[in-house]
Design a protein around this motif. Structure first.
Motif, PDB file in Angstrom:
ATOM      1  N   VAL A 100      18.512 -31.599 -24.100  1.00 31.96           N
ATOM      2  CA  VAL A 100      19.084 -31.585 -25.486  1.00 31.96           C
ATOM      3  C   VAL A 100      19.273 -29.804 -25.716  1.00 31.96           C
ATOM      4  N   VAL A 101      18.023 -29.137 -25.157  1.00 36.16           N
ATOM      5  CA  VAL A 101      17.956 -27.714 -25.409  1.00 36.16           C
ATOM      6  C   VAL A 101      19.124 -27.166 -24.848  1.00 36.16           C
ATOM      7  N   THR A 102      19.493 -27.665 -23.597  1.00 33.97           N
ATOM      8  CA  THR A 102      20.741 -26.927 -22.874  1.00 33.97           C
ATOM      9  C   THR A 102      22.006 -27.377 -23.327  1.00 33.97           C
ATOM     10  N   VAL A 103      21.941 -28.563 -24.310  1.00 36.61           N
ATOM     11  CA  VAL A 103      23.220 -28.697 -25.151  1.00 36.61           C
ATOM     12  C   VAL A 103      23.471 -28.012 -26.197  1.00 36.61           C
ATOM     13  N   VAL A 104      22.319 -27.876 -27.010  1.00 34.14           N
ATOM     14  CA  VAL A 104      22.459 -27.131 -28.385  1.00 34.14           C
ATOM     15  C   VAL A 104      22.659 -25.588 -28.067  1.00 34.14           C
ATOM     16  N   THR A 105      22.261 -25.060 -27.263  1.00 38.70           N
ATOM     17  CA  THR A 105      22.112 -23.869 -26.740  1.00 38.70           C
ATOM     18  C   THR A 105      23.320 -23.250 -25.977  1.00 38.70           C
ATOM     19  N   THR A 106      24.324 -24.368 -25.581  1.00 44.66           N
ATOM     20  CA  THR A 106      25.450 -24.137 -24.751  1.00 44.66           C
ATOM     21  C   THR A 106      25.089 -23.724 -23.415  1.00 44.66           C
ATOM     22  N   ARG A 235       7.399 -26.931 -18.953  1.00 44.67           N
ATOM     23  CA  ARG A 235       8.730 -27.094 -19.390  1.00 44.67           C
ATOM     24  C   ARG A 235       8.671 -26.783 -20.997  1.00 44.67           C
ATOM     25  N   VAL A 236       7.931 -27.056 -21.654  1.00 46.54           N
ATOM     26  CA  VAL A 236       8.301 -26.926 -23.158  1.00 46.54           C
ATOM     27  C   VAL A 236       7.890 -25.462 -23.505  1.00 46.54           C
ATOM     28  N   VAL A 237       7.040 -24.513 -22.685  1.00 43.42           N
ATOM     29  CA  VAL A 237       7.057 -23.091 -22.785  1.00 43.42           C
ATOM     30  C   VAL A 237       8.162 -22.596 -22.304  1.00 43.42           C
ATOM     31  N   THR A 238       8.765 -23.115 -21.369  1.00 38.01           N
ATOM     32  CA  THR A 238       9.982 -22.512 -20.899  1.00 38.01           C
ATOM     33  C   THR A 238      11.316 -22.518 -21.920  1.00 38.01           C
ATOM     34  N   TYR A 239      11.378 -23.743 -22.535  1.00 38.46           N
ATOM     35  CA  TYR A 239      12.568 -23.720 -23.439  1.00 38.46           C
ATOM     36  C   TYR A 239      12.208 -23.141 -24.822  1.00 38.46           C
ATOM     37  N   VAL A 240      11.074 -23.024 -25.175  1.00 41.59           N
ATOM     38  CA  VAL A 240      10.593 -22.022 -26.229  1.00 41.59           C
ATOM     39  C   VAL A 240      11.052 -20.631 -25.774  1.00 41.59           C
ATOM     40  N   TRP A 241      10.922 -20.275 -24.552  1.00 32.99           N
ATOM     41  CA  TRP A 241      11.176 -18.718 -24.245  1.00 32.99           C
ATOM     42  C   TRP A 241      12.707 -18.634 -24.251  1.00 32.99           C
ATOM     43  N   ILE A 242      13.441 -19.703 -23.940  1.00 30.81           N
ATOM     44  CA  ILE A 242      14.742 -19.761 -24.066  1.00 30.81           C
ATOM     45  C   ILE A 242      15.311 -19.430 -25.208  1.00 30.81           C
ATOM     46  N   LEU A 243      14.704 -20.138 -26.359  1.00 33.27           N
ATOM     47  CA  LEU A 243      15.296 -19.940 -27.718  1.00 33.27           C
ATOM     48  C   LEU A 243      15.036 -18.351 -28.120  1.00 33.27           C
ATOM     49  N   PHE A 244      14.061 -17.778 -27.886  1.00 31.90           N
ATOM     50  CA  PHE A 244      13.458 -16.620 -28.328  1.00 31.90           C
ATOM     51  C   PHE A 244      14.581 -15.311 -27.252  1.00 31.90           C
ATOM     52  N   GLY A 245      14.594 -15.655 -26.270  1.00 34.16           N
ATOM     53  CA  GLY A 245      15.375 -15.003 -25.143  1.00 34.16           C
ATOM     54  C   GLY A 245      16.945 -14.890 -25.764  1.00 34.16           C
ATOM     55  N   LEU A 246      17.359 -16.265 -26.254  1.00 39.15           N
ATOM     56  CA  LEU A 246      18.954 -16.230 -26.672  1.00 39.15           C
ATOM     57  C   LEU A 246      19.155 -15.269 -27.798  1.00 39.15           C
ATOM     58  N   ALA A 247      18.039 -15.225 -28.726  1.00 43.38           N
ATOM     59  CA  ALA A 247      18.333 -14.315 -29.802  1.00 43.38           C
ATOM     60  C   ALA A 247      18.367 -12.965 -29.519  1.00 43.38           C
ATOM     61  N   TYR A 248      17.244 -12.560 -28.519  1.00 40.81           N
ATOM     62  CA  TYR A 248      17.173 -11.193 -28.203  1.00 40.81           C
ATOM     63  C   TYR A 248      18.449 -10.700 -27.482  1.00 40.81           C
ATOM     64  N   LEU A 249      18.656 -11.649 -26.260  1.00 38.92           N
ATOM     65  CA  LEU A 249      19.988 -11.091 -25.786  1.00 38.92           C
ATOM     66  C   LEU A 249      21.494 -11.169 -26.629  1.00 38.92           C
ATOM     67  N   SER A 250      21.440 -12.136 -27.357  1.00 42.88           N
ATOM     68  CA  SER A 250      22.603 -12.102 -28.473  1.00 42.88           C
ATOM     69  C   SER A 250      22.591 -10.743 -29.247  1.00 42.88           C
ATOM     70  N   LEU A 251      21.624 -10.286 -29.605  1.00 46.35           N
ATOM     71  CA  LEU A 251      21.229  -9.034 -30.491  1.00 46.35           C
ATOM     72  C   LEU A 251      21.783  -7.906 -29.427  1.00 46.35           C
ATOM     73  N   LEU A 252      21.177  -7.889 -28.430  1.00 43.47           N
ATOM     74  CA  LEU A 252      21.612  -6.776 -27.522  1.00 43.47           C
ATOM     75  C   LEU A 252      23.071  -6.869 -27.303  1.00 43.47           C
ATOM     76  N   ILE A 253      23.757  -8.155 -26.907  1.00 40.97           N
ATOM     77  CA  ILE A 253      25.069  -8.139 -26.528  1.00 40.97           C
ATOM     78  C   ILE A 253      25.832  -7.482 -27.786  1.00 40.97           C
ATOM     79  N   ASN A 254      25.528  -8.084 -29.148  1.00 40.69           N
ATOM     80  CA  ASN A 254      26.120  -7.561 -30.032  1.00 40.69           C
ATOM     81  C   ASN A 254      26.092  -6.119 -30.460  1.00 40.69           C
ATOM     82  N   TYR A 255      25.037  -5.283 -30.203  1.00 42.63           N
ATOM     83  CA  TYR A 255      24.874  -3.986 -30.110  1.00 42.63           C
ATOM     84  C   TYR A 255      25.706  -3.195 -29.431  1.00 42.63           C
TER      85      TYR A 255
END
Length: 334
Positions: A100-106, A235-255
């Motif tokens: 479900v993490v891979t689903v909601v994060t696309t 596995r849980v730690v990995t997907y928590v990392w994904i959530l924070f990493g998505l926000a950071y990389l999205s911020l970087l791409i927007n910049y």
């Protein structure tokens, strides 16, 4: 410049053409890089299969094809079965959580997908609700990271030179983000998943950019943690990392996108100013030319005052053979 109604059609057409050209260039690059190695791999696989069939003549071709087809659907399960390893269901809570993490994060790795019709229908409904909620959460998380980067940007690493201090703060922000969300996780993945560092970094970027090819998947493949409980935590730690990493990389791409937009608007503004300056110069030249023509016309008018224009009775001069269109005759002042 950008308006409240958004970009104009001209800018949209230019951007569309630019994207199409970029896609074509990318297709040519990857076709050149990956094409020949793929042919080589397939030739090697063809030779291997022919050699295998030759050494096992008792195998029926159709039976072998059926085995390969079944193994392709559940490769990990088949591999673990041949190795006599205990195989857990992928759809336990932690497995479903990773799905479900891979689903909601696309991200959509593609390694795990619903096979039943109720599961497919549930996926559509779940994604329609979950994706917007996740995007909102990632947006808020990005705002928090922006506030954090703003505080870091206020640090005075070099108080005597503001420009140098700004550059150093930006480098510090980028390096902190890359270290926490790329370098450290890549090191962990390289250790636990038995990947090279380059493969781990590649996985980090493909995942956090939501490209999600699925050729490398952390916390899903066999790893060296050994016990089931540690694998669940990993596995849980990995997907928590994904959530924070998505926000950071999205911020970087927007910049980066904002930098490109500002550069494009600046170029547009400079081009517009040059055109306006050129038009103003041409208008001034035309004005000067108009004044010169008016002055010349006034001089001509003044020089022919008291004279009359008349057509000659015979347009051809008998002596010279030239043609006279007009003849000026002096008027009698009296």
């Amino acid at each position: 410049m950008m308006t409240s109604d958004g970009p104009g059609w001209k800018r949209m057409v230019v951007l569309f053409v630019l994207v199409v050209v970029y896609l074509c260039v990318g297709a040519a690059i990857f076709s050149h890089i990956e094409g020949d190695p793929e042919i080589e791999r397939r030739l090697q696989l063809e030779a291997f299969l022919k050699n295998f069939i030759g050494n096992h003549s008792c195998l029926d071709h159709e039976d072998l094809i059926g085995v390969l087809r079944e193994v392709n659907q559940e490769f990990t399960f088949a591999l673990n079965t041949l190795r006599n390893r205990t195989v857990y269901t992928q759809w336990d809570f932690t497995g479903a959580f990773s799905f479900v993490v891979t689903v909601v994060t696309t991200i959509g790795y593609g390694n795990l997908a619903p096979r039943t019709y109720p599961g497919k229908v549930a996926l559509v409904v779940y994604a329609l609700i979950g994706i917007p909620i996740t995007l909102i959460m990632l947006n808020y998380l990005g705002q928090l990271l922006t506030r954090l980067s703003t505080r870091v940007n206020k640090c005075r690493l070099c108080s005597t030179k503001p420009l140098v201090n700004k550059v150093l703060n930006m480098v510090l922000i980028v390096m902190l983000g890359l270290t926490i969300l790329f370098i450290l996780p890549a090191s962990a993945f390289s250790y636990f998943e038995d990947w090279t560092v380059l493969e781990a970094l590649y996985y980090c970027f493909v995942t956090l950019s939501t490209i999600g090819f699925g050729d490398y998947i952390a916390a899903m493949s066999e790893n060296s943690l050994g016990t089931r409980g540690l694998e669940d935590v990993y596995r849980v730690v990995t997907y928590v990392w994904i959530l924070f990493g998505l926000a950071y990389l999205s911020l970087l791409i927007n910049y980066i996108s904002n930098v490109f937009i500002k550069k494009a608007e600046e170029m547009e503004r400079l081009t517009k100013e040059k055109l306006e300056a050129e038009v103003s110069r041409l208008q001034q030249e035309l004005s000067k030319t108009g004044k010169s023509v008016y002055k010349t016309a006034a001089n001509v008018k003044s020089s022919v005052k008291g004279k009359v224009w008349e057509a000659p009775s015979n347009g051809i001069d008998q002596e010279t053979g030239s043609v006279t269109l007009l003849r000026i005759a002096q008027l009698d002042e009296s």
